[in-house]
Design a protein around this motif. Structure first.
Motif, PDB file in Angstrom:
ATOM      1  N   ARG A  19      11.699   8.594   5.642  1.00 58.98           N
ATOM      2  CA  ARG A  19      11.300   8.592   4.232  1.00 58.98           C
ATOM      3  C   ARG A  19      10.350   7.417   3.985  1.00 58.98           C
ATOM      4  O   ARG A  19      10.622   6.297   4.386  1.00 58.98           O
ATOM      5  CB  ARG A  19      12.536   8.470   3.357  1.00 58.98           C
ATOM      6  CG  ARG A  19      12.296   8.789   1.914  1.00 58.98           C
ATOM      7  CD  ARG A  19      13.678   8.930   1.251  1.00 58.98           C
ATOM      8  NE  ARG A  19      13.700   9.632   0.034  1.00 58.98           N
ATOM      9  CZ  ARG A  19      13.445  10.918  -0.163  1.00 58.98           C
ATOM     10  NH1 ARG A  19      13.073  11.659   0.831  1.00 58.98           N
ATOM     11  NH2 ARG A  19      13.544  11.457  -1.344  1.00 58.98           N
ATOM     12  N   LEU A  20       9.268   7.703   3.298  1.00 54.31           N
ATOM     13  CA  LEU A  20       8.293   6.688   2.927  1.00 54.31           C
ATOM     14  C   LEU A  20       8.448   6.368   1.443  1.00 54.31           C
ATOM     15  O   LEU A  20       8.980   7.173   0.683  1.00 54.31           O
ATOM     16  CB  LEU A  20       6.878   7.180   3.234  1.00 54.31           C
ATOM     17  CG  LEU A  20       6.598   7.448   4.714  1.00 54.31           C
ATOM     18  CD1 LEU A  20       5.227   8.084   4.887  1.00 54.31           C
ATOM     19  CD2 LEU A  20       6.694   6.173   5.534  1.00 54.31           C
ATOM     20  N   PRO A  21       7.986   5.207   1.025  1.00 53.20           N
ATOM     21  CA  PRO A  21       8.136   4.810  -0.384  1.00 53.20           C
ATOM     22  C   PRO A  21       7.476   5.802  -1.347  1.00 53.20           C
ATOM     23  O   PRO A  21       6.474   6.431  -1.010  1.00 53.20           O
ATOM     24  CB  PRO A  21       7.432   3.455  -0.453  1.00 53.20           C
ATOM     25  CG  PRO A  21       7.373   2.964   0.948  1.00 53.20           C
ATOM     26  CD  PRO A  21       7.313   4.177   1.815  1.00 53.20           C
ATOM     27  N   ASP A  22       8.040   5.937  -2.539  1.00 55.35           N
ATOM     28  CA  ASP A  22       7.453   6.786  -3.571  1.00 55.35           C
ATOM     29  C   ASP A  22       5.992   6.417  -3.784  1.00 55.35           C
ATOM     30  O   ASP A  22       5.637   5.242  -3.815  1.00 55.35           O
ATOM     31  CB  ASP A  22       8.202   6.637  -4.893  1.00 55.35           C
ATOM     32  CG  ASP A  22       9.562   7.324  -4.875  1.00 55.35           C
ATOM     33  OD1 ASP A  22       9.809   8.135  -3.966  1.00 55.35           O
ATOM     34  OD2 ASP A  22      10.355   7.050  -5.784  1.00 55.35           O
ATOM     35  N   GLY A  23       5.151   7.420  -3.937  1.00 51.97           N
ATOM     36  CA  GLY A  23       3.740   7.199  -4.216  1.00 51.97           C
ATOM     37  C   GLY A  23       2.921   6.748  -3.028  1.00 51.97           C
ATOM     38  O   GLY A  23       1.767   6.360  -3.182  1.00 51.97           O
ATOM     39  N   SER A  24       3.451   6.797  -1.824  1.00 50.24           N
ATOM     40  CA  SER A  24       2.752   6.252  -0.662  1.00 50.24           C
ATOM     41  C   SER A  24       1.530   7.069  -0.243  1.00 50.24           C
ATOM     42  O   SER A  24       0.552   6.516   0.205  1.00 50.24           O
ATOM     43  CB  SER A  24       3.711   6.101   0.512  1.00 50.24           C
ATOM     44  OG  SER A  24       4.242   7.344   0.877  1.00 50.24           O
ATOM     45  N   THR A  57      10.863   1.735   9.779  1.00 52.97           N
ATOM     46  CA  THR A  57       9.664   0.965   9.474  1.00 52.97           C
ATOM     47  C   THR A  57       9.868  -0.468   9.945  1.00 52.97           C
ATOM     48  O   THR A  57      10.880  -1.089   9.632  1.00 52.97           O
ATOM     49  CB  THR A  57       9.387   0.991   7.956  1.00 52.97           C
ATOM     50  OG1 THR A  57       9.182   2.353   7.564  1.00 52.97           O
ATOM     51  CG2 THR A  57       8.163   0.174   7.592  1.00 52.97           C
ATOM     52  N   LEU A  58       8.901  -0.980  10.703  1.00 48.49           N
ATOM     53  CA  LEU A  58       8.965  -2.354  11.197  1.00 48.49           C
ATOM     54  C   LEU A  58       8.318  -3.339  10.227  1.00 48.49           C
ATOM     55  O   LEU A  58       8.827  -4.421  10.002  1.00 48.49           O
ATOM     56  CB  LEU A  58       8.264  -2.466  12.560  1.00 48.49           C
ATOM     57  CG  LEU A  58       8.847  -1.629  13.685  1.00 48.49           C
ATOM     58  CD1 LEU A  58       7.954  -1.702  14.920  1.00 48.49           C
ATOM     59  CD2 LEU A  58      10.260  -2.093  14.004  1.00 48.49           C
ATOM     60  N   ARG A  59       7.153  -2.950   9.708  1.00 47.46           N
ATOM     61  CA  ARG A  59       6.407  -3.826   8.791  1.00 47.46           C
ATOM     62  C   ARG A  59       5.692  -2.993   7.745  1.00 47.46           C
ATOM     63  O   ARG A  59       5.284  -1.870   8.000  1.00 47.46           O
ATOM     64  CB  ARG A  59       5.310  -4.605   9.538  1.00 47.46           C
ATOM     65  CG  ARG A  59       5.765  -5.648  10.441  1.00 47.46           C
ATOM     66  CD  ARG A  59       4.600  -6.542  10.833  1.00 47.46           C
ATOM     67  NE  ARG A  59       3.981  -6.084  12.076  1.00 47.46           N
ATOM     68  CZ  ARG A  59       2.989  -6.695  12.662  1.00 47.46           C
ATOM     69  NH1 ARG A  59       2.457  -7.782  12.125  1.00 47.46           N
ATOM     70  NH2 ARG A  59       2.479  -6.253  13.788  1.00 47.46           N
ATOM     71  N   GLU A  60       5.505  -3.603   6.593  1.00 45.33           N
ATOM     72  CA  GLU A  60       4.702  -3.026   5.519  1.00 45.33           C
ATOM     73  C   GLU A  60       3.743  -4.117   5.086  1.00 45.33           C
ATOM     74  O   GLU A  60       4.171  -5.202   4.693  1.00 45.33           O
ATOM     75  CB  GLU A  60       5.618  -2.605   4.368  1.00 45.33           C
ATOM     76  CG  GLU A  60       4.933  -1.789   3.322  1.00 45.33           C
ATOM     77  CD  GLU A  60       5.921  -1.249   2.306  1.00 45.33           C
ATOM     78  OE1 GLU A  60       5.807  -1.665   1.136  1.00 45.33           O
ATOM     79  OE2 GLU A  60       6.790  -0.443   2.685  1.00 45.33           O
ATOM     80  N   ILE A  61       2.450  -3.837   5.179  1.00 45.75           N
ATOM     81  CA  ILE A  61       1.432  -4.856   4.919  1.00 45.75           C
ATOM     82  C   ILE A  61       0.564  -4.424   3.744  1.00 45.75           C
ATOM     83  O   ILE A  61      -0.052  -3.348   3.771  1.00 45.75           O
ATOM     84  CB  ILE A  61       0.563  -5.071   6.171  1.00 45.75           C
ATOM     85  CG1 ILE A  61       1.449  -5.562   7.312  1.00 45.75           C
ATOM     86  CG2 ILE A  61      -0.584  -6.027   5.900  1.00 45.75           C
ATOM     87  CD1 ILE A  61       0.870  -5.380   8.669  1.00 45.75           C
ATOM     88  N   ALA A  62       0.510  -5.264   2.720  1.00 42.35           N
ATOM     89  CA  ALA A  62      -0.374  -5.008   1.577  1.00 42.35           C
ATOM     90  C   ALA A  62      -1.802  -5.354   2.009  1.00 42.35           C
ATOM     91  O   ALA A  62      -2.051  -6.441   2.520  1.00 42.35           O
ATOM     92  CB  ALA A  62       0.045  -5.853   0.391  1.00 42.35           C
TER      93      ALA A  62
END
Length: 139
Positions: A19-24, A57-62
Protein backbone atom coordinates in the motif's frame (compact mmCIF):
# COMPACT_ATOMS: atom_id res chain seq x y z
CA UNK A 1 -7.79 7.21 -3.69
CA UNK A 2 -5.41 4.58 -2.36
CA UNK A 3 -2.84 3.08 -4.70
CA UNK A 4 -0.80 -0.02 -4.22
CA UNK A 5 2.18 -1.56 -5.89
CA UNK A 6 1.73 -5.22 -6.81
CA UNK A 7 4.79 -7.35 -6.12
CA UNK A 8 5.20 -10.85 -7.55
CA UNK A 9 7.87 -13.15 -6.21
CA UNK A 10 9.32 -15.00 -9.20
CA UNK A 11 10.44 -18.13 -7.34
CA UNK A 12 6.98 -18.83 -5.91
CA UNK A 13 4.67 -16.91 -8.21
CA UNK A 14 2.97 -15.49 -5.12
CA UNK A 15 1.62 -11.98 -5.47
CA UNK A 16 1.14 -9.32 -2.85
CA UNK A 17 0.44 -5.61 -2.68
CA UNK A 18 2.32 -2.84 -0.95
CA UNK A 19 0.00 0.00 0.00
CA UNK A 20 1.26 3.45 -0.95
CA UNK A 21 0.26 6.71 0.76
CA UNK A 22 -3.04 8.35 -0.23
CA UNK A 23 -2.64 10.63 -3.23
CA UNK A 24 0.73 9.17 -4.23
CA UNK A 25 -0.12 8.53 -7.91
CA UNK A 26 2.95 6.34 -8.72
CA UNK A 27 4.40 6.74 -12.21
CA UNK A 28 7.63 4.91 -13.03
CA UNK A 29 10.03 2.61 -11.23
CA UNK A 30 13.62 1.45 -11.60
CA UNK A 31 15.73 -1.26 -10.04
CA UNK A 32 18.93 -0.47 -8.17
CA UNK A 33 22.13 -2.54 -7.98
CA UNK A 34 21.17 -3.59 -4.42
CA UNK A 35 17.88 -5.11 -5.65
CA UNK A 36 15.64 -2.37 -4.31
CA UNK A 37 13.03 -0.53 -6.37
CA UNK A 38 12.74 3.24 -6.70
CA UNK A 39 9.27 4.63 -7.50
CA UNK A 40 8.21 8.20 -8.28
CA UNK A 41 5.09 9.44 -6.50
CA UNK A 42 3.69 12.01 -8.90
CA UNK A 43 0.89 13.16 -6.61
CA UNK A 44 3.01 13.84 -3.53
CA UNK A 45 6.31 15.07 -4.98
CA UNK A 46 8.24 12.18 -3.46
CA UNK A 47 10.50 9.31 -4.36
CA UNK A 48 10.31 6.02 -2.47
CA UNK A 49 12.73 3.14 -2.13
CA UNK A 50 11.13 -0.27 -1.73
CA UNK A 51 12.55 -3.59 -0.61
CA UNK A 52 10.55 -6.02 -2.78
CA UNK A 53 11.68 -9.12 -0.87
CA UNK A 54 10.57 -7.72 2.50
CA UNK A 55 7.57 -5.99 0.89
CA UNK A 56 8.18 -2.71 2.66
CA UNK A 57 9.13 0.88 2.03
CA UNK A 58 12.72 1.64 3.05
CA UNK A 59 12.80 5.40 2.44
CA UNK A 60 10.53 8.22 1.36
CA UNK A 61 12.30 11.29 0.01
CA UNK A 62 10.64 14.66 -0.58
CA UNK A 63 11.95 16.12 -3.83
CA UNK A 64 12.98 19.81 -4.10
CA UNK A 65 10.01 21.08 -6.16
CA UNK A 66 7.57 19.78 -3.57
CA UNK A 67 4.10 18.38 -3.99
CA UNK A 68 3.48 20.07 -7.36
CA UNK A 69 6.84 19.08 -8.93
CA UNK A 70 5.33 16.01 -10.55
CA UNK A 71 8.13 13.44 -10.30
CA UNK A 72 7.67 11.15 -13.26
CA UNK A 73 10.63 9.27 -14.77
CA UNK A 74 13.24 7.55 -12.61
CA UNK A 75 16.40 5.58 -13.33
CA UNK A 76 19.34 4.28 -11.32
CA UNK A 77 22.92 4.14 -12.56
CA UNK A 78 25.42 1.32 -12.04
CA UNK A 79 26.70 2.64 -8.72
CA UNK A 80 23.26 3.34 -7.27
CA UNK A 81 22.80 7.07 -7.92
CA UNK A 82 19.09 7.73 -8.42
CA UNK A 83 17.88 10.16 -11.08
CA UNK A 84 14.29 11.47 -11.10
CA UNK A 85 12.76 14.23 -13.16
CA UNK A 86 10.26 16.76 -11.88
CA UNK A 87 8.12 17.12 -14.97
CA UNK A 88 6.39 20.35 -13.87
CA UNK A 89 9.65 22.26 -13.35
CA UNK A 90 11.82 20.96 -16.21
CA UNK A 91 14.41 19.67 -13.77
CA UNK A 92 16.21 16.41 -13.06
CA UNK A 93 17.24 15.55 -9.51
CA UNK A 94 20.24 13.30 -8.87
CA UNK A 95 20.49 11.62 -5.49
CA UNK A 96 24.04 10.62 -4.61
CA UNK A 97 24.22 6.95 -3.60
CA UNK A 98 26.96 7.63 -1.06
CA UNK A 99 25.62 10.53 0.97
CA UNK A 100 22.00 10.93 -0.16
CA UNK A 101 22.63 14.52 -1.30
CA UNK A 102 20.19 15.86 -3.89
CA UNK A 103 21.48 17.90 -6.83
CA UNK A 104 18.98 19.70 -9.08
CA UNK A 105 19.81 20.16 -12.77
CA UNK A 106 17.71 22.64 -14.76
CA UNK A 107 17.06 21.35 -18.28
CA UNK A 108 18.10 23.61 -21.18
CA UNK A 109 14.60 23.47 -22.75
CA UNK A 110 11.15 24.37 -21.43
CA UNK A 111 8.12 22.07 -21.58
CA UNK A 112 10.27 18.95 -21.96
CA UNK A 113 7.98 16.31 -20.41
CA UNK A 114 10.41 13.49 -19.60
CA UNK A 115 8.66 10.15 -19.23
CA UNK A 116 11.67 7.85 -19.65
CA UNK A 117 15.39 8.22 -18.89
CA UNK A 118 18.39 5.88 -18.92
CA UNK A 119 22.02 6.12 -17.84
CA UNK A 120 24.57 4.68 -20.25
CA UNK A 121 27.81 2.83 -19.42
CA UNK A 122 29.73 6.13 -19.36
CA UNK A 123 27.40 7.68 -16.77
CA UNK A 124 25.53 10.00 -19.13
CA UNK A 125 21.80 10.46 -18.53
CA UNK A 126 19.72 10.26 -21.71
CA UNK A 127 16.11 11.40 -21.86
CA UNK A 128 13.38 11.92 -24.43
CA UNK A 129 11.14 14.95 -24.14
CA UNK A 130 7.68 13.65 -24.97
CA UNK A 131 6.25 17.20 -24.91
CA UNK A 132 8.91 18.90 -27.03
CA UNK A 133 10.13 15.94 -29.13
CA UNK A 134 13.80 16.44 -28.25
CA UNK A 135 16.44 13.94 -27.18
CA UNK A 136 18.64 15.25 -24.38
CA UNK A 137 21.72 14.20 -22.45
CA UNK A 138 23.22 15.25 -19.12
CA UNK A 139 26.76 14.44 -17.96
Amino acid sequence: MNKSLVLALSDTGAMSELRLPDGSRPRRMATAPDGSLWVTLYGSGKLVQIDPAARRTLREIALPAGRDGGPYAVTVDGIGNVWANEISTDTVVRMDAGNGELRVVKLPSKGVGIRKMIVDAEGRLWYMGSHNGRLGMLR
